[in-house]
Motif scaffolding. Structure first.
Motif, short mmCIF file in Angstrom:
data_model
loop_
_atom_site.label_atom_id
_atom_site.label_comp_id
_atom_site.label_asym_id
_atom_site.label_seq_id
_atom_site.Cartn_x
_atom_site.Cartn_y
_atom_site.Cartn_z
N ARG A 241 112.23 45.09 97.71
CA ARG A 241 112.23 46.55 97.94
C ARG A 241 111.21 46.90 99.02
N SER A 242 111.59 46.63 100.27
CA SER A 242 110.67 46.90 101.38
C SER A 242 111.50 47.30 102.59
N ILE A 243 110.79 47.55 103.72
CA ILE A 243 111.50 47.92 104.95
C ILE A 243 112.00 46.68 105.69
N ASN A 244 111.72 45.47 105.12
CA ASN A 244 112.24 44.22 105.67
C ASN A 244 113.03 43.49 104.57
N PRO A 245 114.17 44.03 104.17
CA PRO A 245 114.91 43.45 103.03
C PRO A 245 115.62 42.16 103.41
N MET A 246 115.92 41.34 102.38
CA MET A 246 116.66 40.09 102.57
C MET A 246 117.85 40.07 101.60
N TRP A 247 118.95 39.46 102.07
CA TRP A 247 120.14 39.36 101.21
C TRP A 247 120.68 37.91 101.17
N ASN A 248 120.94 37.34 102.37
CA ASN A 248 121.57 36.02 102.51
C ASN A 248 122.87 35.96 101.69
N GLU A 249 123.76 36.89 102.00
CA GLU A 249 125.00 37.05 101.24
C GLU A 249 126.19 37.01 102.19
N ASP A 250 127.27 36.35 101.74
CA ASP A 250 128.48 36.23 102.55
C ASP A 250 129.47 37.33 102.20
N LEU A 251 130.06 37.93 103.24
CA LEU A 251 131.17 38.87 103.08
C LEU A 251 132.36 38.30 103.85
N MET A 252 133.54 38.26 103.22
CA MET A 252 134.72 37.66 103.84
C MET A 252 135.79 38.72 104.09
N PHE A 253 136.34 38.71 105.31
CA PHE A 253 137.39 39.65 105.71
C PHE A 253 138.57 38.87 106.28
N VAL A 254 139.70 39.56 106.40
CA VAL A 254 140.86 39.02 107.11
C VAL A 254 141.00 39.81 108.40
N ALA A 255 141.02 39.09 109.54
CA ALA A 255 141.18 39.72 110.85
C ALA A 255 142.44 39.17 111.51
N SER A 256 143.12 40.01 112.29
CA SER A 256 144.36 39.58 112.94
C SER A 256 144.24 39.75 114.45
N GLU A 257 144.85 38.82 115.17
CA GLU A 257 144.91 38.94 116.63
C GLU A 257 146.03 39.91 117.02
N PRO A 258 145.89 40.65 118.10
CA PRO A 258 144.69 40.79 118.92
C PRO A 258 143.64 41.62 118.20
N PHE A 259 142.38 41.27 118.40
CA PHE A 259 141.30 41.93 117.66
C PHE A 259 141.04 43.31 118.25
N GLU A 260 141.74 44.30 117.70
CA GLU A 260 141.64 45.65 118.27
C GLU A 260 140.50 46.45 117.65
N GLU A 261 140.18 46.18 116.39
CA GLU A 261 139.18 46.99 115.70
C GLU A 261 137.86 46.21 115.57
N PRO A 262 136.73 46.85 115.84
CA PRO A 262 135.45 46.15 115.71
C PRO A 262 135.00 46.11 114.25
N LEU A 263 134.08 45.21 113.98
CA LEU A 263 133.41 45.15 112.68
C LEU A 263 132.26 46.16 112.72
N ILE A 264 132.27 47.10 111.78
CA ILE A 264 131.23 48.14 111.75
C ILE A 264 130.32 47.88 110.55
N LEU A 265 129.03 47.72 110.83
CA LEU A 265 128.03 47.46 109.78
C LEU A 265 127.08 48.64 109.68
N SER A 266 126.78 49.03 108.47
CA SER A 266 125.79 50.10 108.28
C SER A 266 124.82 49.66 107.19
N VAL A 267 123.53 49.86 107.46
CA VAL A 267 122.48 49.59 106.47
C VAL A 267 122.16 50.90 105.78
N GLU A 268 122.29 50.93 104.46
CA GLU A 268 122.16 52.19 103.72
C GLU A 268 121.13 52.06 102.60
#
Length: 774
Positions: free
Chosen positions: A243-270
């Protein structure tokens, strides 16, 4: 022994006239050798020149009408053009020709009545025949005639010939079968097409840590997590333990992406500042085109990404150009996995995503979709039942769609398709559907193509280079029971290019090696499969003509993992059928032990003595016995490919309420009293399963308690027995011990007691942990 299936639901072998009689044994001599030849009269209208004007404006708006008996097709019209070019092909089925002459009429489109410019007449007996691979017939100029038979002004370039469905003009031609269909959209909906699934990748996002976050409330410990969005997919990490301003996770998130890659990956820290209130501390967008691709288990390099802080100024979002914070991640596109978009039981493709990892093909699968018989009317038109049927086949990334046969309960397609085969342990799926998007069907609210049925064929059950011609029943489960919707007639051939490569495939893992080196969890695979099927269905529904969402989902068996009482019963009896062999062996051995047949028991004694005296013969005897069984069963090997079995599926004996539950939506849409009744039924079934699981746990705990001293007297007796057994077995040859044990088990009933044996009595008295449960 199982009863044979009802004749109505059985697979039927057929002997169609394939390839126009040019097929010899199993060798093919033409491209279309797995279908019956269909003769067509082709008319290619190329262009016209020097057409006269017929209306008062002095301009000419020409179009061409091709007329053969009652059938009439027309080209598009051009406005104010005396030298138009159409290059359109018309195809008339020879079976339906009821005229001796073909009329090609050039008309001038007018508001009131179209004016005749001229026409050309062909005698059908004079039309030449063309057989591929002959070159296309060269079109010629024909002088137009008027109503009196005199030469009119203007010429028309045409080509007229008799051919088959193997002609390259066939797929794009206007068909007389579809004469009642109007409109460009409707016409495109009835044509045959080949589709390719989008190339799918797994996207792995390893969120490691963030630095220098700036929460608005400096006086509290932040509860920070990362949310990632790709298209319609959204995943989030757990809240960081640090619980600090330098948090750690080391966690995997898996998605399915299709070519052509039209949409970017959007990440938000909340930051979770309240139970239902989150504060965005920073965002970043990552284009997938620049993400590294990984083909093996070696980790890719990590990277830092700057987070953009959003500040609300006067009701609008404005980017703060100042550096806010950054996030540390490892992102890669996984090329070593196969993206599962089908159920693993019905997979048609098992190759990894990355093409460099593909192995060479082992053969070719050819399917001739001949016809269907006895289709049920799927809709009502002009007060009578009708069906506009088409087929869809899916194997690997290639989907095919036959043309739609309009208003026929016995459609004839006679279309042939080929697929490359990379693994014999795969399945091709062929579905039949009713086209509901003709005659203004697109404008009808919620119009969906109706399913007529489907067939699955496992390639490993086919003999190579043999042509299978069968009529498959089209079975569909409805809320009121299983129903036969008709039969589809197909010819299938699996040609192997390298027998050695195919045999080698049986020693290889079913899935690419990354599935075993870095396996995905069951819940991950289930979620990713759902996302993959959604991407495939959306992409194919945007094609022209579209392969609609309901068609793709039916072919990919979306929803097959949902609870079904019928499937549960079917799977239970499948298990009992598998265990039936072991149960039969147990009953036979019990008869041997009880001397039901003394001669057999004596022979078993002799065999037992030989195996004990010569233990090196045990394994050779077992394998020789299995070899002889396999050779013996070869005489009764299946001659036909497997098909849908209503008895195995328990579809013919399912209760109507069980079927209604299977067709219920998720979450349920049924009344509360029905849901309560089903819940109580499920509780009673689960109670029985709970009892069986508890009994299995009890036996396991009794085994553990042999040495746990939970019952000190029982453990002492067992330890003392182990000591005595060790001493006796040490001084006594093993063969003597084995002989004595075997003779004891096979002893005559005169020396047996009906009471349980001493070891069984001892085991049943051992303590379990059931007395510790609430």
């Amino acid at each position: 022994m199982q009863r044979p299936p009802p004749e109505d639901f059985a697979l039927k072998e057929t002997k169609p006239h394939l390839g126009g009689g040019r097929i010899s044994g199993d060798k093919h001599t033409s491209t279309y050798d797995l279908v019956e030849q269909m003769q067509y009269l082709y008319v290619r209208v190329v262009k016209a020149k020097d057409l006269p004007s017929k209306d008062v404006t002095g301009s000419c708006d020409p179009y061409v009408e091709v007329k053969l008996g009652n059938y009439k097709g027309a080209t598009r019209h051009f406005e104010k053009k005396s030298n138009p070019e159409w290059n359109q092909v018309f195809a008339f089925s020879k079976d339906r020709i009821q005229a001796s002459a073909l009329e090609v009429i050039v008309k001038d489109k007018d508001l009131m009545k179209d004016d005749l410019i001229g026409y050309v007449i062909f005698d059908l007996n004079e039309v030449p025949k063309r057989v591929p691979p002959d070159s296309p017939l060269a079109p010629q100029w024909y002088r137009l005639e008027d109503r009196k038979g005199d030469k009119a002004r203007g010429e028309l370039m045409l080509a007229v010939w008799m051919g088959t469905q193997a002609d390259e003009a066939f797929p794009e031609a206007w068909h007389s079968d579809a004469a009642t269909v109007s409109g460009a959209d409707s016409l495109s909906n009835i044509r045959s097409k080949v589709y390719l699934s989008p190339k799918l990748w797994y996207l792995r996002v390893n969120v490691i840590e963030a630095q220098d976050l700036m929460p608005s409330d400096k006086g509290r410990y932040p509860e920070v997590y990362v949310k990632a969005i790709l298209g319609n997919q959204a995943l989030r990490t757990r809240i960081s333990q640090s619980r600090s301003i330098n948090p750690m996770w080391n966690e995997d998130l898996m998605f399915v992406a299709s070519e052509p890659f039209e949409e970017p990956l959007i990440l938000s820290v909340e930051d979770r500042i309240a139970p239902n209130k989150d504060e965005v501390l920073g965002r970043c967008a990552i284009p997938l085109q620049y993400v590294p691709r990984r083909y093996d288990h070696k980790p890719v390099n990590t990277s830092w990404h700057n987070l953009e802080k959003h500040i609300i100024v006067e009701g609008e979002k404005k980017k703060d150009v100042k550096f806010a914070s950054r996030i540390h991640m490892r992102i890669c596109l996984e090329g070593g996995y196969h993206v599962l978009d089908e159920s693993t039981h019905y997979s048609s493709d098992l190759r990894p995503t990355a093409k460099p990892l593909w192995k060479s093909s082992i053969g070719v699968l050819e399917v001739g979709i001949l016809n269907a018989q006895g289709l049920m009317p799927m809709k009502t038109k002009d007060g009578r039942g009708t069906t506009d049927a088409y087929c869809v086949a899916k194997y690997g990334q290639k989907w095919i769609r036959t043309r739609t046969i309009i208003d026929s309960l016995a459609p004839r397609w006679n279309e042939q398709y080929t697929w490359e085969v990379f693994d014999p342990c795969t399945i091709i799926t062929i579905g039949v559907f009713d086209n509901c998007h003709l005659h203004g069907g697109d404008k009808a609210a919620g119009a969906k193509d109706s399913r007529i049925g489907k067939v699955r064929i496992r390639l490993s059950t086919l003999e190579t280079d043999r042509v299978y011609t069968h009529s498959y029943p089209l079975l569909v489960l409805h809320p009121n029971g299983v129903k036969k919707m008709g039969e589809i007639h197909m010819a299938v051939r699996f040609t192997c290019s390298s027998l050695l490569n195919m045999m080698h495939m049986y020693s290889q893992p079913l899935l690419p090696k990354m599935h075993y080196l870095h396996p995905l969890t069951v819940s991950q695979l289930d979620s990713l499969r759902h996302q993959a099927t959604q991407i495939v269905s959306v992409r194919l529904s945007r094609a022209e003509p579209p392969l609609r969402k309901e068609v793709v989902e039916y072919m990919l068996d979306v929803g097959s993992h949902m609870w079904s009482m019928r499937r549960s019963k079917a799977n239970f009896f499948r298990i009992m059928n598998v265990l039936g062999g072991l149960i039969a062996v147990g009953k036979w051995f019990d008869q041997i032990c009880n001397w039901k047949n003394p001669i057999t028991t004596v022979l078993i004694h002799i065999l037992f003595i030989i195996l004990v005296m010569y233990p090196e013969l045990i394994l050779p005897t077992i394998f020789l016995y299995l070899f002889l069984i396999g050779v013996w069963y070869y005489r009764w090997r299946p001659r036909h490919p497997p098909h849908m079995d209503t008895r195995l599926s328990h579809a013919d004996s399912a209760h109507p309420d069980e079927l209604d539950e299977e067709f219920d939506t998720f979450p349920t849409s049924r009344p509360s009293d029905i849901v309560r009744m089903r819940y109580d039924r499920l509780r009673s079934i689960a109670g029985r399963i709970q009892t069986v699981v508890g009994d299995l746990a009890t036996q396991g705990e009794r085994l553990q308690s042999l040495l746990s001293w939970r019952d000190p007297r029982a453990t002492a007796l067992f330890v003392l027995f182990c000591l005595i057994a060790a001493i006796v077995l040490y001084v006594t040859p093993f063969q003597i011990v084995a002989l004595l044990a075997g003779f004891y088990v096979l002893r005559h009933p005169r020396f047996r007691h009906k009471l349980p044996s001493v070891p069984l009595n001892f085991f049943r008295r051992l303590p379990a942990r059931t007395d510790c449960m609430l």
